[in-house]
Structures are given as C-alpha cells and as structure tokens.
Design an enzyme around this catalytic site. Structure first.
Site, PDB file in Angstrom:
ATOM      1  N   TYR A 161     -16.843  -6.350 -24.102  1.00  0.00           N
ATOM      2  CA  TYR A 161     -15.425  -6.110 -23.793  1.00  0.00           C
ATOM      3  C   TYR A 161     -14.586  -7.288 -24.318  1.00  0.00           C
ATOM      4  O   TYR A 161     -13.544  -7.093 -24.942  1.00  0.00           O
ATOM      5  CB  TYR A 161     -15.308  -5.965 -22.275  1.00  0.00           C
ATOM      6  N   ALA A 162     -15.085  -8.514 -24.088  1.00  0.00           N
ATOM      7  CA  ALA A 162     -14.355  -9.710 -24.538  1.00  0.00           C
ATOM      8  C   ALA A 162     -14.230  -9.723 -26.058  1.00  0.00           C
ATOM      9  O   ALA A 162     -13.175 -10.078 -26.603  1.00  0.00           O
ATOM     10  CB  ALA A 162     -15.086 -10.974 -24.062  1.00  0.00           C
TER      11      ALA A 162
END
Ligand SMILES: NC(=O)c1ccc[n+]([C@@H]2O[C@H](COP(=O)([O-])OP(=O)(O)OC[C@H]3O[C@@H](n4cnc5c(N)ncnc54)[C@H](OP(=O)(O)O)[C@@H]3O)[C@@H](O)[C@H]2O)c1
Length: 253
Positions: A161-162
C-alpha cells in the site's frame, strides 16, 4: 471563497468534479461539500448505498453515481467517458478511493500484491489520464491525489500500500510538469490517520499509540482532510502545483 479550479472565472458554467469513492468516508464528505458549493459531482464506488441513493434524489441534475471497481482499470475509462457525456466537462478530479490491506510482505500472496497496486495506483492513473484529456478541452483543471503518510514514513504491514501511495506522489509531481502548460494543477494530499471505515478496525491500543505519537494528540476528522482538499480547489491555491500537502496532526514531523 468559491472554488475555481480552472482559474477562468467559470461562474456561468457548472463546474464538474469527479471524486472516486464518494459513497463513504472522506469521499462522501467531499461530495456533500462540493454539491453545497455549487459543483456538479460525479462519483463511483463498487456499491450504491443510502447516501448515494438519497443524494441522487436530492440533486437529480447535479449528482452522478455509477458503479466502478478500482480492481478493473478499464472501468475508470468507461466512468470518465460517461461523465463527459452527461456533464460535458471535468474541472476537478479527486483520486480519493483507496484500498488498504495489512499483511507482512513475506506472507502476502502475489495476487494480493497485484491487486493493491492496481487499485491504489494503476486505476487512479487511468482515471487521471481520461479526466485530464477532458480538462484540456475546457481551459484547465485541477487534479488531487489522496496519498497517505505511509508513503513518507515506514509502518509494518503496509509496504505494498505504501509503495502504491508513494507512486501516486511521484506521479503527481511529474504530471504537474506535463500538465502545467494546459493550466492543469496536480497535487497530492498526504493524510495522517483520520476516522473512517478504513480506520474502524484500529484497536484501542493502537489508537492510543497513534494519539500519543501525534503532537495534536488525536486522529483527524474527514472534515479536516476535506478542508485541505478544498483549499487546493480554491483561488487561494492557484499557484500551487506539484506539491504534497501533509495533513497529519504532526505525526510525521
Ligand atoms: N482513513 C485514514 O486514516 C487514511 C489515512 C491516510 C490516507 N487515507 C486515504 O484516504 C482515502 C479515503 O479513505 P477513507 O478512509 O475515506 O476510505 P473508506 O472510508 O474506506 O471509503 C472508501 C471509499 O472508496 C470506495 N472503494 C473502496 N474500494 C473500492 C474499489 N475497489 N473500487 C471502487 N471504489 C472503492 C468505497 O465504496 P465501496 O466499498 O462501495 O466500493 C468508499 O466509497 C483513501 O485513498 C485512503 O487510502 C486514509
């Protein structure tokens, strides 16, 4: 201060905003506040809900909802095309919808990695391309990508996600260079933790930790994040492009 993304005094025409994921959370607040400010608003989510049904009934001329799934990038183009047909223009795009899946990378299945990147990066890029093409036809526009502090600080369990959110920030900066000549501004909003369905599962212990590490001592609210987004849509931000604006109560300072 009224919002005027194209900077062309577009009082006579209805300004059109596309907000992804407008059925709940931050997206819903943006839909409500933009409609109240006189915008026409188009949004999608996977499912309709009471809010989208009630808003369609209350604003039959100015609100457009259709189903679309970030997991299917082609549905972004279809959605944008239909908004163009219905409202004739797009002045503002807020790439708001996002999908968080927490898991350590060592155990994350390859399929999950692919879908997180598709949902959080590929589909927003596809939607941006389709909307930016519409913006170039009407003198300019404004693109705001909703990133996350996960893009600028390390947290366990959110590496994919990051990566997608950091990709979105890089996309914003380079695209600002490409689209400035078309009077299109591109910025990222980088929120810290705020209360929504996405953070509803945060345990009491983790919530306390977050609050303890945040100089302002609390999570944010959707309205506080929306305030920053609406600032970027206002005449006060007409010279702001290619930037990442962090709204996090100071947790990353
Ligand atoms: N909440 C936080 O603390 C936080 C912090 C930093 C950044 N952010 C970012 O801020 C943005 C908004 O977050 P939020 O907390 O308001 O989210 P949320 O409450 O979970 O709402 C997400 C919205 O996106 C839609 N959506 C979710 N998955 C989708 C999919 N696959 N296809 C199409 N639509 C989808 C949802 O509707 P359906 O489920 O019906 O599809 C809903 O309308 C996201 O980009 C998130 O990554 C959030």
């Amino acid at each position: 201060m009224s919002a005027d993304p194209a900077g062309e005094g577009a009082a006579a025409v209805h300004r059109v905003a596309v907000v992804s994921g407008g059925s709940r959370g931050l997206g819903r607040t943006l839909v409500e506040r933009l409609l109240a400010d006189g915008w026409r608003v188009a949004t999608f989510s996977r499912r309709a809900n009471e809010f989208t049904a009630a808003t369609a009934e209350a604003h039959p001329e100015d609100f457009h909802w259709a189903p679309a799934d970030l997991g299917e990038p082609e549905s972004m183009r279809v959605f944008a095309r239909n908004v163009g047909r219905r409202f004739g223009r797009v002045d503002l795009l807020v790439n708001n919808a996002g999908v968080l899946h927490q898991e350590l990378l060592l155990t994350t299945p390859s399929k999950q990695i692919d879908s997180l990147i598709t949902e959080n990066l590929t589909s927003p890029i596809q939607l941006t391309q389709a909307c930016a093409r519409l913006m170039t036809r009407h003198g300019g526009g404004n693109i705001i990508n909703i990133s996350s502090i996960n893009a600028i600080r390390g947290y366990r369990g959110v590496s994919v996600y990051a990566a997608a959110k950091a990709g979105l920030d890089g996309f914003s900066r380079s695209l600002a260079r490409e689209l400035g000549a078309f009077n299109i501004r591109v910025n990222s909003i980088v929120p810290g933790f705020f209360d929504s369905d996405m953070t509803a599962d945060v345990t009491d212990r983790n919530r306390e930790k977050i609050q303890h590490r945040t100089p302002l001592g609390r999570l944010g609210t959707v309205d506080e994040i929306a305030d920053a987004i609406l600032f970027l849509t206002s005449a006060r931000a007409h010279f702001v492009t290619g930037q990442s604006l962090v709204i996090d109560g100071g947790i990353t300072c």
